[in-house]
Design a protein around this motif. Structure first.
Motif, PDB file in Angstrom:
ATOM      1  N   GLN A 155       0.812  -1.219   0.000  1.00 51.46           N
ATOM      2  CA  GLN A 155       0.000   0.000   0.000  1.00 51.46           C
ATOM      3  C   GLN A 155       0.848   1.272   0.000  1.00 51.46           C
ATOM      4  N   THR A 156       2.068   1.173   0.464  1.00 51.37           N
ATOM      5  CA  THR A 156       2.900   2.359   0.665  1.00 51.37           C
ATOM      6  C   THR A 156       3.917   2.597  -0.439  1.00 51.37           C
ATOM      7  N   ILE A 157       4.622   1.545  -0.834  1.00 53.91           N
ATOM      8  CA  ILE A 157       5.755   1.700  -1.751  1.00 53.91           C
ATOM      9  C   ILE A 157       5.380   2.261  -3.126  1.00 53.91           C
ATOM     10  N   PRO A 158       4.156   1.992  -3.663  1.00 59.83           N
ATOM     11  CA  PRO A 158       3.830   2.536  -4.999  1.00 59.83           C
ATOM     12  C   PRO A 158       3.927   4.060  -5.092  1.00 59.83           C
ATOM     13  N   TYR A 159       3.730   4.764  -3.980  1.00 60.18           N
ATOM     14  CA  TYR A 159       3.773   6.218  -3.997  1.00 60.18           C
ATOM     15  C   TYR A 159       5.200   6.764  -4.099  1.00 60.18           C
TER      16      TYR A 159
ATOM     17  N   ASN B 215      10.331  -3.725 -11.617  1.00 58.48           N
ATOM     18  CA  ASN B 215       9.992  -5.114 -11.909  1.00 58.48           C
ATOM     19  C   ASN B 215      10.109  -5.951 -10.636  1.00 58.48           C
ATOM     20  N   GLU B 216       9.964  -7.259 -10.774  1.00 62.70           N
ATOM     21  CA  GLU B 216       9.994  -8.133  -9.603  1.00 62.70           C
ATOM     22  C   GLU B 216      11.313  -8.017  -8.840  1.00 62.70           C
ATOM     23  N   HIS B 217      12.409  -7.879  -9.592  1.00 64.78           N
ATOM     24  CA  HIS B 217      13.721  -7.785  -8.944  1.00 64.78           C
ATOM     25  C   HIS B 217      13.838  -6.508  -8.118  1.00 64.78           C
ATOM     26  N   THR B 218      13.501  -5.354  -8.726  1.00 67.23           N
ATOM     27  CA  THR B 218      13.603  -4.085  -7.990  1.00 67.23           C
ATOM     28  C   THR B 218      12.578  -4.024  -6.862  1.00 67.23           C
ATOM     29  N   LEU B 219      11.436  -4.691  -7.052  1.00 71.76           N
ATOM     30  CA  LEU B 219      10.419  -4.729  -6.004  1.00 71.76           C
ATOM     31  C   LEU B 219      10.951  -5.455  -4.769  1.00 71.76           C
ATOM     32  N   LYS B 220      11.635  -6.582  -4.987  1.00 67.39           N
ATOM     33  CA  LYS B 220      12.202  -7.332  -3.862  1.00 67.39           C
ATOM     34  C   LYS B 220      13.271  -6.515  -3.148  1.00 67.39           C
ATOM     35  N   GLN B 221      14.051  -5.751  -3.923  1.00 65.33           N
ATOM     36  CA  GLN B 221      15.063  -4.885  -3.315  1.00 65.33           C
ATOM     37  C   GLN B 221      14.409  -3.840  -2.418  1.00 65.33           C
ATOM     38  N   LYS B 222      13.309  -3.265  -2.924  1.00 65.06           N
ATOM     39  CA  LYS B 222      12.607  -2.241  -2.158  1.00 65.06           C
ATOM     40  C   LYS B 222      11.958  -2.845  -0.909  1.00 65.06           C
ATOM     41  N   GLU B 223      11.531  -4.109  -1.015  1.00 61.42           N
ATOM     42  CA  GLU B 223      10.929  -4.760   0.151  1.00 61.42           C
ATOM     43  C   GLU B 223      11.987  -4.970   1.240  1.00 61.42           C
ATOM     44  N   ILE B 224      13.206  -5.318   0.834  1.00 65.14           N
ATOM     45  CA  ILE B 224      14.291  -5.476   1.804  1.00 65.14           C
ATOM     46  C   ILE B 224      14.581  -4.133   2.483  1.00 65.14           C
ATOM     47  N   GLU B 225      14.646  -3.064   1.680  1.00 65.93           N
ATOM     48  CA  GLU B 225      14.870  -1.727   2.237  1.00 65.93           C
ATOM     49  C   GLU B 225      13.731  -1.328   3.169  1.00 65.93           C
ATOM     50  N   PHE B 226      12.497  -1.630   2.735  1.00 66.66           N
ATOM     51  CA  PHE B 226      11.308  -1.286   3.512  1.00 66.66           C
ATOM     52  C   PHE B 226      11.343  -1.937   4.892  1.00 66.66           C
ATOM     53  N   ASN B 227      11.793  -3.184   4.951  1.00 70.81           N
ATOM     54  CA  ASN B 227      11.856  -3.903   6.227  1.00 70.81           C
ATOM     55  C   ASN B 227      12.894  -3.310   7.172  1.00 70.81           C
ATOM     56  N   GLY B 228      13.796  -2.484   6.624  1.00 71.57           N
ATOM     57  CA  GLY B 228      14.802  -1.837   7.458  1.00 71.57           C
ATOM     58  C   GLY B 228      14.434  -0.418   7.868  1.00 71.57           C
ATOM     59  N   TRP B 229      13.250   0.046   7.452  1.00 70.09           N
ATOM     60  CA  TRP B 229      12.818   1.399   7.819  1.00 70.09           C
ATOM     61  C   TRP B 229      12.585   1.516   9.328  1.00 70.09           C
ATOM     62  N   SER B 230      12.827   2.686   9.844  1.00 71.52           N
ATOM     63  CA  SER B 230      12.477   2.973  11.240  1.00 71.52           C
ATOM     64  C   SER B 230      10.980   3.218  11.337  1.00 71.52           C
ATOM     65  N   SER B 231      10.460   3.182  12.543  1.00 67.38           N
ATOM     66  CA  SER B 231       9.022   3.419  12.738  1.00 67.38           C
ATOM     67  C   SER B 231       8.646   4.836  12.314  1.00 67.38           C
ATOM     68  N   ILE B 232       9.559   5.798  12.536  1.00 69.54           N
ATOM     69  CA  ILE B 232       9.290   7.186  12.149  1.00 69.54           C
ATOM     70  C   ILE B 232       9.184   7.302  10.631  1.00 69.54           C
ATOM     71  N   LYS B 233      10.121   6.661   9.914  1.00 68.42           N
ATOM     72  CA  LYS B 233      10.105   6.742   8.452  1.00 68.42           C
ATOM     73  C   LYS B 233       8.843   6.092   7.889  1.00 68.42           C
ATOM     74  N   TYR B 234       8.486   4.928   8.409  1.00 66.86           N
ATOM     75  CA  TYR B 234       7.297   4.237   7.891  1.00 66.86           C
ATOM     76  C   TYR B 234       6.032   5.059   8.126  1.00 66.86           C
ATOM     77  N   THR B 235       5.829   5.521   9.342  1.00 69.60           N
ATOM     78  CA  THR B 235       4.593   6.259   9.635  1.00 69.60           C
ATOM     79  C   THR B 235       4.536   7.577   8.870  1.00 69.60           C
ATOM     80  N   THR B 236       5.713   8.178   8.625  1.00 67.59           N
ATOM     81  CA  THR B 236       5.747   9.423   7.852  1.00 67.59           C
ATOM     82  C   THR B 236       5.285   9.167   6.419  1.00 67.59           C
TER      83      THR B 236
END
Length: 317
Positions: A232-236, A245-266
């Protein structure tokens, strides 16, 4: 909506380019003019009309300034395919709507072709509804919604039926908090934050959402869990679907899992503010007493009623 074919404008553009082109000496004559890319482009545009970008929910603010969206009426074969939609399957609904867009839209950037995937996800409903109205231009297939809550006045000016059409749509309003971050140069929001850096954000395109949808479909078919917050968040945060593509999406998912709570909620809150699409409900005000009636968007004949006549009684003698 302008119902004049865009063909003449394209022909004029082609002729002007020919007239101003400098002489380059002897050139090779194309023995098969049908293969000329400019002529081919003109033929492809025949029967299409151009949508006014400012009428879209996004107002065209997140597209390149030279982008044009053209549509044509749906053909019988396309309507037949749309009528097989399984409305209980969201992925099939998404697929059938995209098929209409693939067939009935043309996107262009001056003399260069674009893709239906360049259209914003939140503009998609408006474009499909415009194709529906062009297909049934004499009002043969009106979508009428029930208005359940009227005011108590006997001469209430709110009707018990309301037509779902492009000129009646109501859109989400831009949040004042984020409006100052819109960049005309970048055609998106450039948002600086205190602790999470700078974000370049815009409503996602159909192309970006197709990658996300394929990601969800694969996970579900493999009976694997998928991260709804990520989807719901990453498309923006993704501007170019062509490099997504699927490869870059997986990379972004790895980065996303490393976000702080402040970054995610922002980012989550910013994505909520950026919504520019059609509201899921209508609000009407009685001209007599000023009372407001709010009701959800519903389709009595289902989503198929976009291209399949829902009130068959109107067609019978």
């Amino acid at each position: 909506m302008d119902e004049i074919s865009h063909e003449e404008a394209l022909k004029k553009e082609f002729e002007e380019q020919e007239n101003i082109a400098p002489s380059l000496g002897k050139v090779q004559v194309n023995d098969n003019p049908s293969e000329d890319p400019d002529i081919k482009r003109i033929k492809e545009m025949t029967g299409h009309i151009e949508l006014f970008m400012e009428n879209l929910p996004s107002k065209g603010r997140f597209y390149r300034s030279d982008m044009k969206i053209l549509i044509r009426p749906a053909k019988v074969s396309e309507i037949r395919d749309f009528s097989t939609m399984d409305e209980t399957n969201l992925l099939d609904v998404d697929d059938k709507i995209n098929k209409i867009l693939i067939s009935c839209t043309r996107v262009s950037y001056l003399s260069n072709p674009g893709s239906y995937k360049d259209i914003l996800e939140e503009d998609r409903l408006y474009v499909v509804l415009s194709i529906k109205e062009l297909t049934f231009k004499n009002g043969e297939n009106k979508i009428m919604m029930d208005v359940p809550n009227k005011c108590s006045q006997p001469d209430c000016e709110i009707s018990d039926k309301y037509e779902f059409k492009t000129t009646n749509l109501q859109y989400h309003q831009e949040d004042e908090t984020i409006s100052k971050y819109y960049s005309e140069e970048n055609r998106c929001y450039v948002i600086e934050t205190k602790s999470s850096g700078t974000f370049y954000m815009a409503p996602p395109t159909i192309g970006v959402m197709r990658v996300i949808t394929d990601y969800i479909k694969k996970r579900e078919q493999a009976k694997e869990k998928w991260d709804k917050a990520f989807a719901q968040t990453i498309p923006y945060l993704v501007r170019d679907w062509r490099s997504f593509n699927e490869h870059t999406l997986k990379q972004k998912e790895i980065e996303f899992n490393g976000w702080s709570s402040i970054k995610y909620t922002t980012v989550f809150r910013l994505a909520e503010m950026i919504k520019v699409g059609v509201k899921p409900e209508f609000s009407l005000t009685c001209g007599k007493c000023g009372q407001e009636a709010t009701f959800p968007i519903t389709f009595p004949g289902g989503l198929k009623s976009f291209f399949v006549i829902s009130n068959i009684a109107d067609e019978l003698l």
